[in-house]
Write a protein that holds these residues in place. Structure first.
Motif, PDB file in Angstrom:
ATOM      1  N   MET A   1       0.849  -1.217   0.000  1.00 30.15           N
ATOM      2  CA  MET A   1       0.000   0.000   0.000  1.00 30.15           C
ATOM      3  C   MET A   1       0.875   1.254   0.000  1.00 30.15           C
ATOM      4  N   ASN A   2       1.837   1.327   0.974  1.00 31.40           N
ATOM      5  CA  ASN A   2       2.673   2.526   1.085  1.00 31.40           C
ATOM      6  C   ASN A   2       3.472   2.802  -0.169  1.00 31.40           C
ATOM      7  N   MET A   3       4.040   1.724  -0.754  1.00 30.89           N
ATOM      8  CA  MET A   3       4.879   1.919  -1.943  1.00 30.89           C
ATOM      9  C   MET A   3       4.058   2.507  -3.081  1.00 30.89           C
ATOM     10  N   ASN A   4       2.849   1.975  -3.285  1.00 39.79           N
ATOM     11  CA  ASN A   4       1.990   2.492  -4.359  1.00 39.79           C
ATOM     12  C   ASN A   4       1.631   3.947  -4.113  1.00 39.79           C
ATOM     13  N   LEU A   5       1.368   4.258  -2.856  1.00 37.43           N
ATOM     14  CA  LEU A   5       0.986   5.616  -2.491  1.00 37.43           C
ATOM     15  C   LEU A   5       2.167   6.567  -2.666  1.00 37.43           C
ATOM     16  N   HIS A   6       3.348   6.102  -2.275  1.00 38.00           N
ATOM     17  CA  HIS A   6       4.551   6.946  -2.368  1.00 38.00           C
ATOM     18  C   HIS A   6       4.812   7.453  -3.779  1.00 38.00           C
ATOM     19  N   GLN A   7       4.489   6.646  -4.776  1.00 42.21           N
ATOM     20  CA  GLN A   7       4.831   7.054  -6.145  1.00 42.21           C
ATOM     21  C   GLN A   7       4.078   8.304  -6.605  1.00 42.21           C
ATOM     22  N   HIS A   8       3.014   8.677  -5.883  1.00 40.37           N
ATOM     23  CA  HIS A   8       2.248   9.877  -6.243  1.00 40.37           C
ATOM     24  C   HIS A   8       2.852  11.145  -5.644  1.00 40.37           C
ATOM     25  N   PHE A   9       3.869  10.984  -4.802  1.00 42.82           N
ATOM     26  CA  PHE A   9       4.443  12.135  -4.098  1.00 42.82           C
ATOM     27  C   PHE A   9       5.954  12.186  -4.287  1.00 42.82           C
ATOM     28  N   ARG A  10       6.508  13.371  -4.088  1.00 46.58           N
ATOM     29  CA  ARG A  10       7.965  13.524  -4.171  1.00 46.58           C
ATOM     30  C   ARG A  10       8.638  12.791  -3.010  1.00 46.58           C
ATOM     31  N   ARG A  11       9.888  12.386  -3.246  1.00 47.53           N
ATOM     32  CA  ARG A  11      10.599  11.607  -2.235  1.00 47.53           C
ATOM     33  C   ARG A  11      10.638  12.321  -0.883  1.00 47.53           C
ATOM     34  N   GLU A  12      10.858  13.644  -0.929  1.00 45.03           N
ATOM     35  CA  GLU A  12      10.978  14.373   0.344  1.00 45.03           C
ATOM     36  C   GLU A  12       9.646  14.470   1.095  1.00 45.03           C
ATOM     37  N   GLU A  13       8.564  14.045   0.449  1.00 50.54           N
ATOM     38  CA  GLU A  13       7.245  14.069   1.108  1.00 50.54           C
ATOM     39  C   GLU A  13       6.860  12.717   1.717  1.00 50.54           C
ATOM     40  N   HIS A  14       7.671  11.691   1.445  1.00 48.42           N
ATOM     41  CA  HIS A  14       7.303  10.331   1.876  1.00 48.42           C
ATOM     42  C   HIS A  14       7.169  10.201   3.394  1.00 48.42           C
ATOM     43  N   GLY A  15       8.027  10.921   4.145  1.00 49.62           N
ATOM     44  CA  GLY A  15       7.951  10.875   5.614  1.00 49.62           C
ATOM     45  C   GLY A  15       6.608  11.373   6.108  1.00 49.62           C
ATOM     46  N   PHE A  16       6.126  12.463   5.490  1.00 46.64           N
ATOM     47  CA  PHE A  16       4.830  13.014   5.907  1.00 46.64           C
ATOM     48  C   PHE A  16       3.683  12.085   5.485  1.00 46.64           C
ATOM     49  N   VAL A  17       3.809  11.481   4.310  1.00 48.98           N
ATOM     50  CA  VAL A  17       2.796  10.516   3.836  1.00 48.98           C
ATOM     51  C   VAL A  17       2.640   9.392   4.870  1.00 48.98           C
ATOM     52  N   ASP A  18       3.773   8.865   5.343  1.00 43.91           N
ATOM     53  CA  ASP A  18       3.742   7.789   6.345  1.00 43.91           C
ATOM     54  C   ASP A  18       3.092   8.264   7.650  1.00 43.91           C
ATOM     55  N   GLN A  19       3.385   9.504   8.005  1.00 43.23           N
ATOM     56  CA  GLN A  19       2.816  10.088   9.220  1.00 43.23           C
ATOM     57  C   GLN A  19       1.276  10.139   9.119  1.00 43.23           C
ATOM     58  N   VAL A  20       0.780  10.560   7.963  1.00 44.48           N
ATOM     59  CA  VAL A  20      -0.678  10.643   7.747  1.00 44.48           C
ATOM     60  C   VAL A  20      -1.312   9.249   7.833  1.00 44.48           C
ATOM     61  N   LEU A  21      -0.659   8.257   7.219  1.00 47.60           N
ATOM     62  CA  LEU A  21      -1.182   6.889   7.271  1.00 47.60           C
ATOM     63  C   LEU A  21      -1.235   6.391   8.720  1.00 47.60           C
ATOM     64  N   ASN A  22      -0.236   6.783   9.481  1.00 47.56           N
ATOM     65  CA  ASN A  22      -0.164   6.408  10.888  1.00 47.56           C
ATOM     66  C   ASN A  22      -1.317   7.047  11.682  1.00 47.56           C
ATOM     67  N   TRP A  23      -1.556   8.337  11.438  1.00 45.05           N
ATOM     68  CA  TRP A  23      -2.664   9.032  12.113  1.00 45.05           C
ATOM     69  C   TRP A  23      -4.004   8.373  11.773  1.00 45.05           C
ATOM     70  N   LYS A  24      -4.163   8.064  10.489  1.00 44.62           N
ATOM     71  CA  LYS A  24      -5.413   7.462  10.018  1.00 44.62           C
ATOM     72  C   LYS A  24      -5.643   6.126  10.742  1.00 44.62           C
ATOM     73  N   GLU A  25      -4.575   5.354  10.845  1.00 48.89           N
ATOM     74  CA  GLU A  25      -4.669   4.049  11.521  1.00 48.89           C
ATOM     75  C   GLU A  25      -5.014   4.222  13.006  1.00 48.89           C
ATOM     76  N   GLN A  26      -4.412   5.242  13.640  1.00 46.96           N
ATOM     77  CA  GLN A  26      -4.721   5.529  15.058  1.00 46.96           C
ATOM     78  C   GLN A  26      -6.211   5.773  15.255  1.00 46.96           C
ATOM     79  N   VAL A  27      -6.784   6.592  14.360  1.00 39.36           N
ATOM     80  CA  VAL A  27      -8.215   6.928  14.479  1.00 39.36           C
ATOM     81  C   VAL A  27      -9.069   5.684  14.242  1.00 39.36           C
ATOM     82  N   GLU A  28      -8.669   4.857  13.272  1.00 39.04           N
ATOM     83  CA  GLU A  28      -9.416   3.633  12.962  1.00 39.04           C
ATOM     84  C   GLU A  28      -9.386   2.641  14.128  1.00 39.04           C
TER      85      GLU A  28
END
Length: 259
Positions: A1-28
């Protein structure tokens, strides 16, 4: 999932992408809401893209007033009704001897950062003539109002206001169509601000240029649609559209600027 998602964003944004996925999982998993620090518009856009039309976890953004840039995100389960008070934002006026001194935006930012807090703990700094206001995360507002005693050479104090008293933004953006030989950062800046490419390269190498609120020191950095570009002393511009190539093999772009 993360790898597919990462390709839509610049490399320097990947850390924030992971952070958002983490927040989403926390809420779920906890089935409880999550409030973030203030995010810049690019981070908000990334978050919106990832949370998207998700039905289990929803997201709302609020920065204290209409028209502000930096906003807190509130992620919440779909059973919850999000309200303005959930964002925990306080508004303060900076009181200083304005008859004798003037204070600049960057001086306020510098003084706030020197208190040892992350940039995410305060939102937009609003200025209208000599009136200055700051949006703060409520959890640090007491600390800041006690600790912030000077800006530049001026003594200051903070006075809390109601969010309804915020200065209204009346920024005007101008649209401008032009062509560029490439989508490199130096080429885009040169065309946008009507300066030479060498001058644009000098600004970039001296750390005076930001793309989406991040300092970029690589003149060959490739710009994309919706990138927000800022050059110290020249204001900001948004690359709002890349409209393909001309017969002479140049890129046709639309840039929005405000001074």
């Amino acid at each position: 999932m993360n790898m597919n998602l990462h390709q839509h964003f610049r490399r320097e944004e990947h850390g924030f992408v992971d952070q958002v996925l983490n927040w989403k999982e926390q809420v779920e998993t906890s089935y409880a809401p999550k409030l973030t620090d203030f995010l810049d518009p690019r981070e908000q856009k990334i978050m919106e893209t990832i949370i998207g039309t998700n039905t289990d976890v929803l997201v709302k953004f609020f920065g204290g007033s209409e028209g502000v840039e930096r906003k807190r995100a509130f992620l919440y389960p779909n059973y919850y009704a999000a309200e303005e008070s959930d964002f925990q934002i306080s508004l303060y006026e900076v009181i200083y001897p304005n008859k004798f001194v003037s204070i600049e935006h960057r001086q306020i930012l510098g003084s706030l950062m020197s208190l040892g807090l992350k940039r995410g703990k305060f939102g937009d700094i609003l200025m209208d003539g000599d009136q200055i206001q700051i949006f703060l995360a409520s959890e640090v507002s007491d600390y800041i109002s006690l600790q912030l005693e000077s800006v530049g050479r001026s003594k200051v104090s903070l006075k809390e206001l109601s969010l309804e008293d915020a200065i209204r933004s009346d920024e005007v953006w101008y649209e401008h169509t032009t062509t560029v030989s490439s989508l490199r950062l130096d080429a885009i800046l040169a065309a946008t601000h009507n300066i030479s490419r060498q001058k644009a390269q000098a600004f970039i190498s001296h750390g005076l240029v930001k793309v989406n609120w991040m300092t970029i020191e690589n003149a060959a950095f490739e710009c994309k649609e919706e990138d927000m570009l800022s050059v110290r002393g020249y204001g900001r511009a948004k690359l709002s559209s890349i409209d393909g190539k001309t017969k002479k093999d140049k890129w046709r772009i639309i840039v929005e600027k405000h001074n």
